[in-house]
Design a protein around this motif. Structure first.
Motif, short mmCIF file in Angstrom:
data_model
loop_
_atom_site.label_atom_id
_atom_site.label_comp_id
_atom_site.label_asym_id
_atom_site.label_seq_id
_atom_site.Cartn_x
_atom_site.Cartn_y
_atom_site.Cartn_z
N GLN A 77 0.82 -1.21 0.00
CA GLN A 77 0.00 0.00 0.00
C GLN A 77 0.86 1.26 0.00
N GLY A 78 2.16 1.08 -0.10
CA GLY A 78 3.07 2.22 -0.20
C GLY A 78 3.61 2.74 1.10
N ARG A 79 3.42 2.01 2.18
CA ARG A 79 3.93 2.46 3.47
C ARG A 79 5.09 1.56 3.92
N ARG A 80 5.99 2.15 4.63
CA ARG A 80 7.19 1.47 5.11
C ARG A 80 7.03 1.11 6.58
N SER A 81 7.49 -0.08 6.96
CA SER A 81 7.47 -0.52 8.36
C SER A 81 8.90 -0.72 8.82
N SER A 82 9.13 -0.48 10.10
CA SER A 82 10.47 -0.64 10.65
C SER A 82 10.35 -1.08 12.11
N PHE A 83 11.17 -2.05 12.48
CA PHE A 83 11.18 -2.53 13.86
C PHE A 83 12.50 -3.24 14.14
N ARG A 84 12.80 -3.39 15.44
CA ARG A 84 14.01 -4.09 15.87
C ARG A 84 13.65 -5.51 16.27
N TYR A 85 14.64 -6.40 16.11
CA TYR A 85 14.47 -7.78 16.55
C TYR A 85 15.84 -8.38 16.86
N ARG A 86 15.83 -9.46 17.61
CA ARG A 86 17.07 -10.18 17.92
C ARG A 86 17.21 -11.39 17.01
N CYS A 87 18.43 -11.68 16.68
CA CYS A 87 18.76 -12.88 15.90
C CYS A 87 20.12 -13.36 16.41
N ASP A 88 20.07 -14.10 17.50
CA ASP A 88 21.29 -14.51 18.18
C ASP A 88 21.93 -15.75 17.55
N ALA A 89 23.20 -15.90 17.83
CA ALA A 89 23.96 -17.10 17.54
C ALA A 89 24.39 -17.66 18.90
N PRO A 90 24.87 -18.90 18.94
CA PRO A 90 25.25 -19.44 20.26
C PRO A 90 26.18 -18.53 21.05
N ARG A 91 27.16 -17.90 20.40
CA ARG A 91 28.14 -17.08 21.12
C ARG A 91 27.94 -15.57 20.95
N TYR A 92 26.86 -15.17 20.25
CA TYR A 92 26.65 -13.74 20.01
C TYR A 92 25.19 -13.35 20.23
N LYS A 93 25.02 -12.25 20.93
CA LYS A 93 23.71 -11.62 21.08
C LYS A 93 23.67 -10.51 20.04
N ARG A 94 22.69 -10.57 19.12
CA ARG A 94 22.66 -9.61 18.02
C ARG A 94 21.29 -8.95 17.92
N THR A 95 21.32 -7.66 17.61
CA THR A 95 20.09 -6.89 17.36
C THR A 95 20.15 -6.36 15.94
N PHE A 96 19.05 -6.52 15.23
CA PHE A 96 18.90 -6.03 13.87
C PHE A 96 17.76 -5.02 13.80
N GLN A 97 17.81 -4.16 12.80
CA GLN A 97 16.72 -3.25 12.47
C GLN A 97 16.15 -3.72 11.13
N MET A 98 14.87 -4.09 11.10
CA MET A 98 14.20 -4.54 9.88
C MET A 98 13.40 -3.40 9.30
N GLU A 99 13.49 -3.25 7.99
CA GLU A 99 12.68 -2.28 7.27
C GLU A 99 12.01 -3.03 6.11
N ILE A 100 10.71 -2.85 5.97
CA ILE A 100 9.95 -3.50 4.91
C ILE A 100 9.30 -2.42 4.08
N SER A 101 9.52 -2.47 2.75
CA SER A 101 9.00 -1.43 1.86
C SER A 101 8.78 -2.00 0.47
N ALA A 102 8.04 -1.25 -0.35
CA ALA A 102 7.80 -1.64 -1.73
C ALA A 102 8.93 -1.12 -2.61
N THR A 103 9.16 -1.82 -3.72
CA THR A 103 10.16 -1.37 -4.69
C THR A 103 9.43 -0.85 -5.94
N GLU A 104 10.17 -0.18 -6.80
CA GLU A 104 9.58 0.33 -8.04
C GLU A 104 9.11 -0.80 -8.95
#
Length: 192
Positions: free
Chosen positions: A71-98
């Motif tokens: 619908q032409g709107r962008r969403s953005s949020f944070r989430y974790r995606c850890d590995a056994p030895r690493y705690k990781r935080t990512f920022q996800m952005e979801i949007s439409a392309t041309e």
């Protein structure tokens, strides 16, 4: 397990039929560094995104985010995606392309080294025991119990037969579900 580069960005796109049509080198780097041989590009391209999201609540949230992007709107949020030895935080952005695709872009925000977390270790054989982990914040719910921080929940692994540690299955905790529903509600209508 290899350490991710601080500037890691993972991106992928789905077409109008929700099939994966593009992944970047960050996707491949992440897969190689996280025992993800089963999600290398040649194995996922052309497949429906929903094949890789088993939890119905998580799938419903992502389907709604895809609709918002279309619908032409962008969403953005944070989430974790850890590995056994690493705690990781990512920022996800979801949007439409041309091109009419929906693009998912995850940028690594932080990565902290820690002692290995047994619940996140690769399995050598399947288990009959499953525990749920929140796809957003990585709290864990043992069957019949409330959600607990990943690091606290891993203490339970000691109580489980070491030859048959539990498998993780993804879901979403009540706190993150509420947060995502609020995000969806705020983006469901055009902004002035």
């Amino acid at each position: 397990m290899t350490r991710m580069t601080p500037s890691l960005t993972i991106s992928y796109q789905i077409d109008s039929s929700d099939r994966l049509v593009q992944v970047n080198e960050g996707w491949s780097e992440f897969a190689r560094g996280n025992d993800g041989e089963q999600v290398m590009p040649e194995l996922v391209l052309g497949e429906p995104l929903w094949k890789f999201i088993s939890d119905h609540t998580v799938s419903d949230i992502y389907r709604r985010l895809v609709l918002i992007a279309r619908q032409g709107r962008r969403s953005s949020f944070r989430y974790r995606c850890d590995a056994p030895r690493y705690k990781r935080t990512f920022q996800m952005e979801i949007s439409a392309t041309e091109q009419g695709h929906v693009k998912f872009r995850s940028a690594l925000l932080s990565e902290e080294e820690r002692a290995a977390v047994p619940l996140l270790m690769p399995r050598t054989r399947p288990s009959n025991t499953y525990v749920r982990i929140c796809s957003w914040c990585h709290v864990v719910a043992w069957p019949g119990e409330t959600w607990k921080p990943l690091e606290t929940a891993t203490e339970r692994v000691v109580d489980v037969d070491e030859a048959d540690p539990p498998e993780l299955t993804h879901g979403i905790c009540e706190t993150c579900a509420q947060s995502m529903l609020e995000l969806l509600a705020n983006q469901s209508f055009p902004k002035d």
